[in-house]
Design an enzyme around this catalytic site. Structure first.
Site, PDB file in Angstrom:
ATOM      1  N   THR A 189       0.830  -1.219   0.000  1.00  0.00           N
ATOM      2  CA  THR A 189       0.000   0.000   0.000  1.00  0.00           C
ATOM      3  C   THR A 189       0.858   1.260   0.000  1.00  0.00           C
ATOM      4  OG1 THR A 189      -0.138  -0.203   2.403  1.00  0.00           O
ATOM      5  CG2 THR A 189      -2.029  -0.986   1.126  1.00  0.00           C
ATOM      6  N   VAL A 226       7.851  -8.398   5.418  1.00  0.00           N
ATOM      7  CA  VAL A 226       8.143  -8.761   6.820  1.00  0.00           C
ATOM      8  C   VAL A 226       7.703 -10.168   7.214  1.00  0.00           C
ATOM      9  CG1 VAL A 226       8.269  -6.440   7.855  1.00  0.00           C
ATOM     10  CG2 VAL A 226       6.044  -7.598   7.665  1.00  0.00           C
ATOM     11  N   LEU A 235       5.725  -0.905  11.606  1.00  0.00           N
ATOM     12  CA  LEU A 235       4.480  -0.346  11.076  1.00  0.00           C
ATOM     13  C   LEU A 235       3.933  -1.147   9.898  1.00  0.00           C
ATOM     14  CD1 LEU A 235       5.653   2.136  12.692  1.00  0.00           C
ATOM     15  CD2 LEU A 235       4.603   3.584  10.962  1.00  0.00           C
ATOM     16  N   GLY A 242      12.235 -11.168  16.815  1.00  0.00           N
ATOM     17  CA  GLY A 242      13.432 -12.019  16.766  1.00  0.00           C
ATOM     18  C   GLY A 242      14.661 -11.186  16.461  1.00  0.00           C
ATOM     19  N   LYS A 298      15.547  -9.103  19.479  1.00  0.00           N
ATOM     20  CA  LYS A 298      16.172  -9.932  20.514  1.00  0.00           C
ATOM     21  C   LYS A 298      17.650 -10.181  20.169  1.00  0.00           C
ATOM     22  CE  LYS A 298      15.873 -14.651  22.183  1.00  0.00           C
ATOM     23  NZ  LYS A 298      15.306 -15.947  21.878  1.00  0.00           N
ATOM     24  N   TYR A 323      -7.558  -8.149  10.643  1.00  0.00           N
ATOM     25  CA  TYR A 323      -6.765  -7.005  11.104  1.00  0.00           C
ATOM     26  C   TYR A 323      -6.785  -6.919  12.631  1.00  0.00           C
ATOM     27  CZ  TYR A 323      -5.225  -2.080  11.343  1.00  0.00           C
ATOM     28  OH  TYR A 323      -4.561  -0.904  11.617  1.00  0.00           O
TER      29      TYR A 323
HETATM   30  P1  NAD Z   1      -0.243   2.326   5.055  1.00  0.00           P
HETATM   31  O1  NAD Z   1      -1.004   1.252   4.375  1.00  0.00           O
HETATM   32  O2  NAD Z   1      -0.087   3.625   4.363  1.00  0.00           O
HETATM   33  O3  NAD Z   1       1.203   1.822   5.476  1.00  0.00           O
HETATM   34  C1  NAD Z   1       1.534   0.476   5.696  1.00  0.00           C
HETATM   35  C2  NAD Z   1       2.865   0.215   5.012  1.00  0.00           C
HETATM   36  O4  NAD Z   1       3.239  -1.138   5.256  1.00  0.00           O
HETATM   37  C3  NAD Z   1       2.784   0.384   3.485  1.00  0.00           C
HETATM   38  O5  NAD Z   1       3.879   1.137   3.049  1.00  0.00           O
HETATM   39  C4  NAD Z   1       2.824  -1.048   2.975  1.00  0.00           C
HETATM   40  O6  NAD Z   1       3.353  -1.156   1.670  1.00  0.00           O
HETATM   41  C5  NAD Z   1       3.676  -1.709   4.026  1.00  0.00           C
HETATM   42  N1  NAD Z   1       3.462  -3.154   4.107  1.00  0.00           N
HETATM   43  C6  NAD Z   1       2.282  -3.827   4.114  1.00  0.00           C
HETATM   44  N2  NAD Z   1       2.497  -5.142   4.174  1.00  0.00           N
HETATM   45  C7  NAD Z   1       3.850  -5.312   4.228  1.00  0.00           C
HETATM   46  C8  NAD Z   1       4.703  -6.438   4.307  1.00  0.00           C
HETATM   47  N3  NAD Z   1       4.191  -7.680   4.318  1.00  0.00           N
HETATM   48  N4  NAD Z   1       6.043  -6.254   4.342  1.00  0.00           N
HETATM   49  C9  NAD Z   1       6.557  -5.005   4.296  1.00  0.00           C
HETATM   50  N5  NAD Z   1       5.810  -3.892   4.217  1.00  0.00           N
HETATM   51  C10 NAD Z   1       4.458  -4.045   4.184  1.00  0.00           C
HETATM   52  O7  NAD Z   1      -0.938   2.530   6.473  1.00  0.00           O
HETATM   53  P2  NAD Z   1      -0.676   3.586   7.629  1.00  0.00           P
HETATM   54  O8  NAD Z   1      -1.951   4.290   7.849  1.00  0.00           O
HETATM   55  O9  NAD Z   1       0.559   4.360   7.377  1.00  0.00           O
HETATM   56  O10 NAD Z   1      -0.447   2.609   8.866  1.00  0.00           O
HETATM   57  C11 NAD Z   1       0.844   2.305   9.364  1.00  0.00           C
HETATM   58  C12 NAD Z   1       0.707   1.439  10.606  1.00  0.00           C
HETATM   59  O11 NAD Z   1      -0.038   2.140  11.608  1.00  0.00           O
HETATM   60  C13 NAD Z   1      -0.019   0.119  10.356  1.00  0.00           C
HETATM   61  O12 NAD Z   1       0.599  -0.905  11.095  1.00  0.00           O
HETATM   62  C14 NAD Z   1      -1.412   0.370  10.893  1.00  0.00           C
HETATM   63  O13 NAD Z   1      -2.007  -0.805  11.337  1.00  0.00           O
HETATM   64  C15 NAD Z   1      -1.130   1.342  12.033  1.00  0.00           C
HETATM   65  N6  NAD Z   1      -2.309   2.182  12.318  1.00  0.00           N
HETATM   66  C16 NAD Z   1      -2.701   3.160  11.445  1.00  0.00           C
HETATM   67  C17 NAD Z   1      -3.835   3.912  11.723  1.00  0.00           C
HETATM   68  C18 NAD Z   1      -4.330   4.999  10.803  1.00  0.00           C
HETATM   69  O14 NAD Z   1      -5.370   5.620  11.092  1.00  0.00           O
HETATM   70  N7  NAD Z   1      -3.646   5.325   9.741  1.00  0.00           N
HETATM   71  C19 NAD Z   1      -4.560   3.660  12.891  1.00  0.00           C
HETATM   72  C20 NAD Z   1      -4.132   2.636  13.730  1.00  0.00           C
HETATM   73  C21 NAD Z   1      -2.984   1.918  13.452  1.00  0.00           C
END
Ligand code: NAD
Ligand code: UDP
Length: 331
Positions: A39, A61, A75, A104, A107, A147
């Site tokens: 994304t 990841v 993130l 991991g 750690k 999620y």
């Molecule tokens: P986003 O989708 O813009 O960012 C997520 C990023 O993770 C993207 O760059 C995507 O390419 C990368 N990604 C996804 N799967 C991956 C993988 N398997 N390996 C490596 N990279 C991967 O979303 P965001 O809004 O920037 O959210 C970032 C973090 O914050 C997330 O973990 C989300 O759960 C958390 N979060 C966001 C919000 C919000 O309102 N934006 C609220 C609560 C929690």
């Protein structure tokens, strides 16, 4: 100025991650931005590519990686309902395997690690506003579960690595965040409404619009995330409030809520955005998605007290900055 460190940001090319990378570089750190671009996009971090202290790693990841780092911000995970429901099995894998792999790594190299958890772990909350001590009301088998439950297991793993392996963990629960670099097509409410309003198209309110959310501007969230990562307990201060059996190296593992406690109904948000964009859009009502939480607002007492953090950008100013961003993108 804090001492310069090597910092890994997984999901660094995403919306929040790209702002975090930018801020950490401004503080003088070396930043390794890891992303599989599911994304996120190169465009989000294009302006950082010439910085000698910035490195981009294409990696997923769910697979292990070996790096030498001092800090890990985890993130990586699709965050909008459309994206995390696109491949729900993968979403759970990313949260769970991603947490295992990053813990991991932490750690092995003795890095401090922060998990970007979410208000979704409270599900459709029956307590309002939501304090960290609330265990939540989550459907384990619905369309949002990949999620919500993935993030809950990630928190479990963080606290088990903390108790079992003494990994220095930090957990923040982020509430709805908005700002520049939100994905144009991720279906989140702020980006949807702004784009619809700028194009004078119908603004789609799901349900009757009486459900609430509390929106935090991305700069405030980034500030809170970094404060939590670098927060170290004064030895004479009481330990964390949840009676975790072992203290972490830095003393306070969380979880801590980060969000804005200015609550608004979705209908009022639609009206506000139509007003701020001077749009001719009409509001139309569409069915409410399954398990859509009715009310959400963080209790941020803990973040205020521990981290001396609170949001500074009010909704209107934040929306105006976000509207400017989308206006440029739509030209
Ligand atoms: P986003 O989708 O813009 O960012 C997520 C990023 O993770 C993207 O760059 C995507 O390419 C990368 N990604 C996804 N799967 C991956 C993988 N398997 N390996 C490596 N990279 C991967 O979303 P965001 O809004 O920037 O959210 C970032 C973090 O914050 C997330 O973990 C989300 O759960 C958390 N979060 C966001 C919000 C919000 O309102 N934006 C609220 C609560 C929690
Ligand atoms: N929503 C809406 N119209 C849209 C997109 C979302 O009314 O075009 C509603 C959605 O049903 C939810 C709220 O806005 O009640 C926030 O949705 P979002 O997907 O941004 O975040 P989350 O539900 O994960 O908090």
């Amino acid at each position: 100025m804090t001492k310069s460190m090597t910092i890994l940001v997984t999901g660094g090319a995403g919306f929040i991650g790209s702002h975090l990378c930018e801020r950490l570089l401004d503080q003088g750190h070396e930043v390794l931005c890891l992303d599989n671009f599911f994304t996120g996009s190169k465009e989000n971090i294009e302006h950082l590519l010439d910085n000698k202290k910035f490195e981009l790693i294409r990696h997923d990841v769910v697979n292990p990686i070996f790096l030498e780092v001092d800090r890990i911000y985890n993130l990586a995970c699709p965050a909008s309902p459309i994206h995390y429901q696109y491949n729900p099995v993968k979403t759970t894998k990313v949260s769970v395997m991603g947490a295992i792999n990053m813990l991991g790594l932490a750690k092995r190299v003795k890095a401090r690690i922060l998990q970007a958890s979410t208000s979704e772990i409270y599900g459709d909350p029956q307590i309002h506003p939501q304090p960290e001590a609330y265990w939540g009301n989550v459907n384990p088998i619905g369309p949002r579960s990949c999620y919500d439950e993935g993030k809950r297991v990630a928190e479990t793993l963080f606290f088990d690595y903390y108790r079992q392996n003494k990994v220095d963990i930090k957990v923040v629960r982020i509430f709805n965040t908005y700002g520049p670099r939100m994905h144009l097509n991720d279906g989140r409410v702020v980006s949807n409404f702004i784009i619809q309003a700028l194009k004078n198209e119908d603004v789609t309110v799901y349900g009757n619009g009486s459900q609430t959310r509390s929106f935090c501007y991305v700069d405030d969230i980034v500030d809170g995330i970094i404060r939590m990562m670098e927060y170290e307990v004064n030895p004479i201060e009481p330990e964390d409030p949840y009676n975790h059996t072992e203290p972490s190296l830095s003393g306070f593992p969380g979880p801590v809520n980060l969000g804005n406690d200015q609550e608004i109904t979705i209908l009022n948000l639609a009206k506000k955005i139509i007003g701020l964009t001077d749009s001719k859009s009409k509001i139309v009502f569409k069915p409410l998605p399954c398990n859509d939480p009715i009310r959400r607002k963080p209790d941020i007492t803990l973040a205020k007290g521990k981290l001396n953090w609170e949001p500074r950008v009010d909704l209107e100013s934040g929306l105006l900055r976000t509207i400017d961003y989308f206006r440029e993108r739509l030209i």
